[in-house]
Design a protein around this motif. Structure first.
Motif, mmCIF file in Angstrom:
data_model
loop_
_atom_site.group_PDB
_atom_site.id
_atom_site.type_symbol
_atom_site.label_atom_id
_atom_site.label_comp_id
_atom_site.label_asym_id
_atom_site.label_seq_id
_atom_site.Cartn_x
_atom_site.Cartn_y
_atom_site.Cartn_z
ATOM 1 N N TYR A 115 0.846 -1.200 0.000
ATOM 2 C CA TYR A 115 0.000 0.000 0.000
ATOM 3 C C TYR A 115 0.881 1.250 0.000
ATOM 4 C CZ TYR A 115 -3.611 3.319 1.391
ATOM 5 O OH TYR A 115 -4.468 4.391 1.436
ATOM 6 N N MET A 116 1.883 1.263 0.851
ATOM 7 C CA MET A 116 2.776 2.419 0.937
ATOM 8 C C MET A 116 3.606 2.595 -0.331
ATOM 9 S SD MET A 116 1.924 3.854 3.682
ATOM 10 C CE MET A 116 3.175 5.109 3.814
ATOM 11 N N ALA A 117 3.806 1.491 -1.060
ATOM 12 C CA ALA A 117 4.553 1.572 -2.319
ATOM 13 C C ALA A 117 3.668 2.013 -3.486
ATOM 14 C CB ALA A 117 5.210 0.226 -2.626
ATOM 15 N N GLY A 118 2.380 2.272 -3.210
ATOM 16 C CA GLY A 118 1.515 2.804 -4.251
ATOM 17 C C GLY A 118 0.377 1.909 -4.691
ATOM 18 N N ASP A 119 0.273 0.694 -4.162
ATOM 19 C CA ASP A 119 -0.816 -0.200 -4.536
ATOM 20 C C ASP A 119 -2.030 0.105 -3.657
ATOM 21 O OD1 ASP A 119 -2.605 -2.242 -5.074
ATOM 22 O OD2 ASP A 119 -1.161 -3.872 -4.763
ATOM 23 N N ALA A 120 -2.926 0.948 -4.153
ATOM 24 C CA ALA A 120 -4.078 1.405 -3.371
ATOM 25 C C ALA A 120 -5.031 0.277 -3.006
ATOM 26 C CB ALA A 120 -4.829 2.491 -4.145
ATOM 27 N N LYS A 121 -4.935 -0.862 -3.679
ATOM 28 C CA LYS A 121 -5.821 -1.990 -3.396
ATOM 29 C C LYS A 121 -5.197 -2.995 -2.420
ATOM 30 C CE LYS A 121 -8.052 -1.832 -7.962
ATOM 31 N NZ LYS A 121 -9.010 -0.880 -7.799
ATOM 32 N N ASP A 147 -7.618 -3.044 2.495
ATOM 33 C CA ASP A 147 -9.041 -2.744 2.344
ATOM 34 C C ASP A 147 -9.387 -1.455 3.094
ATOM 35 O OD1 ASP A 147 -9.335 -3.419 5.063
ATOM 36 O OD2 ASP A 147 -10.188 -5.385 4.637
ATOM 37 N N ASP A 148 -10.637 -1.015 2.938
ATOM 38 C CA ASP A 148 -11.066 0.258 3.528
ATOM 39 C C ASP A 148 -10.919 0.262 5.050
ATOM 40 O OD1 ASP A 148 -11.674 1.206 1.009
ATOM 41 O OD2 ASP A 148 -13.833 0.876 1.190
ATOM 42 N N ALA A 149 -11.223 -0.871 5.697
ATOM 43 C CA ALA A 149 -11.111 -0.941 7.159
ATOM 44 C C ALA A 149 -9.660 -0.726 7.590
ATOM 45 C CB ALA A 149 -11.625 -2.283 7.676
ATOM 46 N N ALA A 150 -8.724 -1.355 6.900
ATOM 47 C CA ALA A 150 -7.308 -1.202 7.250
ATOM 48 C C ALA A 150 -6.829 0.229 7.020
ATOM 49 C CB ALA A 150 -6.451 -2.194 6.459
ATOM 50 N N VAL A 151 -7.310 0.863 5.958
ATOM 51 C CA VAL A 151 -6.932 2.258 5.679
ATOM 52 C C VAL A 151 -7.487 3.172 6.784
ATOM 53 C CG1 VAL A 151 -7.187 4.185 4.068
ATOM 54 C CG2 VAL A 151 -6.704 1.880 3.201
ATOM 55 N N ARG A 152 -8.737 2.948 7.181
ATOM 56 C CA ARG A 152 -9.290 3.730 8.293
ATOM 57 C C ARG A 152 -8.504 3.461 9.567
ATOM 58 N NH1 ARG A 152 -14.211 1.782 6.054
ATOM 59 N NH2 ARG A 152 -14.369 0.275 7.759
ATOM 60 N N LEU A 157 -3.610 -3.447 11.950
ATOM 61 C CA LEU A 157 -2.546 -4.248 12.575
ATOM 62 C C LEU A 157 -2.324 -5.544 11.812
ATOM 63 C CD1 LEU A 157 -3.416 -3.681 16.332
ATOM 64 C CD2 LEU A 157 -1.548 -2.631 15.020
ATOM 65 N N LYS A 158 -3.392 -6.159 11.353
ATOM 66 C CA LYS A 158 -3.272 -7.396 10.569
ATOM 67 C C LYS A 158 -2.593 -7.128 9.232
ATOM 68 C CE LYS A 158 -6.980 -9.869 12.841
ATOM 69 N NZ LYS A 158 -8.340 -10.446 12.748
ATOM 70 N N ALA A 159 -2.767 -5.922 8.693
ATOM 71 C CA ALA A 159 -2.129 -5.561 7.417
ATOM 72 C C ALA A 159 -0.614 -5.415 7.556
ATOM 73 C CB ALA A 159 -2.728 -4.267 6.878
ATOM 74 N N LEU A 160 -0.107 -5.373 8.775
ATOM 75 C CA LEU A 160 1.345 -5.274 8.986
ATOM 76 C C LEU A 160 2.047 -6.609 8.829
ATOM 77 C CD1 LEU A 160 1.407 -2.796 11.999
ATOM 78 C CD2 LEU A 160 1.762 -2.312 9.572
ATOM 79 N N THR A 161 1.289 -7.645 8.514
ATOM 80 C CA THR A 161 1.866 -8.961 8.232
ATOM 81 C C THR A 161 2.182 -9.006 6.746
ATOM 82 O OG1 THR A 161 0.582 -9.947 10.001
ATOM 83 C CG2 THR A 161 1.464 -11.443 8.348
ATOM 84 N N GLY A 162 3.442 -9.188 6.444
ATOM 85 C CA GLY A 162 3.859 -9.199 5.051
ATOM 86 C C GLY A 162 4.137 -10.593 4.532
ATOM 87 N N GLU A 163 4.659 -10.630 3.352
ATOM 88 C CA GLU A 163 5.038 -11.895 2.728
ATOM 89 C C GLU A 163 6.204 -12.500 3.502
ATOM 90 O OE1 GLU A 163 3.723 -12.862 -0.472
ATOM 91 O OE2 GLU A 163 2.320 -11.189 -0.324
#
Length: 151
Positions: free
Chosen positions: A4-10, A13-18, A134-140
């Motif tokens: 997301y921070m690298a530019g992939d707006a998708k 999800d909206d909940a994670a962005v909020r 917080l869950k979005a902070l889990t990467g590959e």
């Protein structure tokens, strides 16, 4: 998060962005969880309830012998936090929901409570959004080639 921070707006999800907005604002998480690893590498007392066999864990005080450090523990990274339950230095909380509820209520009662810990007054939806972030902070997973050692 990184995508997301690298530019992939998708990538989030909206909940994670909020939730990211809450993380940086109303929820005040960024005060201690900042930088690329989401930690200030400092020690804070959140008033975490003591669990386990110890009557009291004095944390950083064991190193510094400074009264202000009683019950202070190092701020952990939040990278891959969804994969590292239980939470807190002693595993006092089993879920991220429990951690968010604890911090939303202003932490625990403690004479050395960090001045950064305050009641947050997050709504149920805001707490859910924060957890989504917080869950979005889990990467590959990172592939590491182990060296071959001589026999």
């Amino acid at each position: 998060f990184d995508k997301y921070m690298a530019g992939d707006a998708k990538a989030m999800d909206d909940a994670a962005v909020r939730g990211m907005g809450l993380f940086k604002g109303k929820a005040r998480c960024i005060l201690c969880h900042n930088g690329p690893n989401f930690t200030d590498n400092q020690f804070h007392n959140l008033g975490v309830p003591q669990v386990g066999p110890m009557k009291e864990d004095l944390g950083r005080y064991y190193v510094t012998k400074a009264e202000k450090d009683k019950g202070a523990f190092k701020t952990p990274t939040l990278r891959s936090i969804a994969d590292t339950a239980p939470y807190m230095h002693d595993g006092a909380f089993k879920t991220l929901e429990e951690v968010v509820d604890f911090l939303n209520n202003g932490g625990g009662s403690n004479p050395n409570l960090s001045p950064l810990v305050k009641p947050l007054n997050l709504t149920a939806e805001e707490k859910a959004d924060l957890i989504a972030f917080l869950k979005a902070l889990t990467g590959e997973p990172i592939k590491v080639d182990l060296p071959k050692f001589p026999k």
